[in-house]
Enzyme design. Structure first.
Site, PDB file in Angstrom:
ATOM      1  CB  SER A 160      21.207  19.585 -25.827  1.00 14.94           C
ATOM      2  OG  SER A 160      21.590  20.219 -26.849  1.00 14.94           O
TER       3      SER A 160
ATOM      4  CG  ASP B 205      18.590  15.862 -32.324  1.00  9.90           C
ATOM      5  OD1 ASP B 205      19.060  16.810 -32.894  1.00  9.90           O
ATOM      6  OD2 ASP B 205      18.661  15.681 -31.195  1.00  9.90           O
TER       7      ASP B 205
ATOM      8  CG  HIS C  91      17.757  18.894 -29.898  1.00  8.84           C
ATOM      9  ND1 HIS C  91      19.010  17.845 -29.807  1.00  8.84           N
ATOM     10  CD2 HIS C  91      17.987  19.818 -28.742  1.00  8.84           C
ATOM     11  CE1 HIS C  91      19.726  18.600 -28.737  1.00  8.84           C
ATOM     12  NE2 HIS C  91      18.992  19.775 -28.391  1.00  8.84           N
TER      13      HIS C  91
END
Length: 343
Positions: free
Chosen positions: A172, A279, A309
């Site tokens: 991320s 996501d 995610h």
């Protein structure tokens, strides 16, 4: 692109995930940090039977001086086997945790990195960069770059050999930092003019690669997931927007958006992408992979249809969670086998 729409169909094996309880604003950051911090006792229970024997690795925290302060890096080193020998030097992977540059820390993947270190026979350097909004852009980037440079400067001390493999890895926001520092290193003589110091591979897991206010017009038709998956579990658009507010970065800065950074004349190390279908960040990862591949960078792409995610941390026992874990290891093997460098 329309062909990605099917990737948003939820994976039926992943159970419903409740929304964040509260108003998403900067005032909520302390509570979010507490929510995202798993107590040691619970982590030990979650990893019971999975952690390698403590005699098979060593853990040591080191202090790295950065601008106006210092940060901690946690180094995990496998204990050499009889075949490796006491003075054996290992390849090294520098890891940057996720959490929108706002939450998270060394604890986040601590146990996973211990397992990876022993199984994959490499040193891991877990970076505790400073967090926004107290330390906004570009402080997390500069901290991360200082940690990468520290790893190379102290390679002999920690029994690492970057020439055997120097991988940057992150999830991320951590993947954003990994991509940014890898790009920055290509233009820094400290790395680029020494073969034994070059970054040899990148692992970008559910990466942040663009600010929604900085989408290039020519790719607008390919960047649909930020809106399409705006109400996705774990990372809805509302939460990502809060992270952007806290990070306070210029939307088109190459130190924020590696997809926009000038790659002319640079030889990029290979990249392993792990992308989730459900996501908001999905399409920027797929676009970056395509652009790098078209520029003759070696890429490896794994997609998890219908997975939100960060799902792998919450649901590691699902089919997709097990695949994620196996793919991560295979990505490391792939990068180390060729040391990731282009022809």
């Amino acid at each position: 692109m329309a062909q990605y729409t099917h990737l948003s169909t939820p994976d039926p094996e992943i159970p419903p995930i409740p929304k964040y309880p509260g108003v998403l604003s900067k005032d909520a950051v302390p509570a979010m940090r507490k929510l995202f911090t798993t107590p040691l006792e619970r982590r030990l229970a979650m990893y019971e039977g999975r952690l390698p024997d403590e005699s098979s690795y060593q853990v040591q925290d080191h202090t790295v001086k950065v601008e106006d302060g210092e940060i901690t890096v946690r180094v995990v080193t496998p204990v050499p086997t009889a075949n490796e020998g006491a003075e054996f030097e290992f390849p090294v992977m520098v890891y940057f945790h996720g959490g929108g540059w706002v939450v998270g820390g060394l604890h986040q993947k601590d146990f996973d990195l211990r397992i990876i270190s022993v199984e994959m026979r490499l040193i891991t350097v877990n970076v505790d960069y400073r967090l926004a909004p107290e330390y906004p852009f570009p402080i997390p980037v500069n901290d991360s770059y200082a940690a990468l440079k520290w790893t190379v400067e102290n390679a002999q001390t920690i029994h690492a050999s970057p020439s055997k493999g120097l991988i940057v890895c992150g999830a991320s926001a951590g993947a954003n930092l990994a991509a940014v520092v890898a790009h920055r290193s290509l233009k820094d003589p400290f790395f680029s003019q020494h073969e034994g110091r070059k970054v040899t591979g990148q692992i970008l897991q559910i990466p942040v690669l663009l600010h929604p206010q900085g989408y290039p017009a020519e790719y607008a038709g390919e960047l649909l997931s930020y809106e399409q998956n705006r109400d996705a579990p774990i990372l809805p658009r509302e939460l990502m927007d809060l992270f952007w507010e806290c990070y306070a970065a210029p939307p088109t800065s190459p130190d924020l958006a590696p997809l926009l950074a000038d790659r002319t004349g640079l030889k990029f190390p290979s990249v392993h992408f792990q992308i989730c279908g459900l996501d908001p960040l999905r399409d920027e990862g797929l676009l970056y992979e395509r652009l790098l591949r078209e520029e003759r960078v070696k890429t490896k792409l794994d997609i998890y249809p219908g997975a939100p995610h960060g799902f792998s941390s919450m649901f590691p026992a699902t089919t997709a969670g097990k695949k994620w874990d196996a793919d991560w290891r295979e990505g490391i093997r792939w990068l180390l086998a060729g040391k990731g460098m282009p022809n």
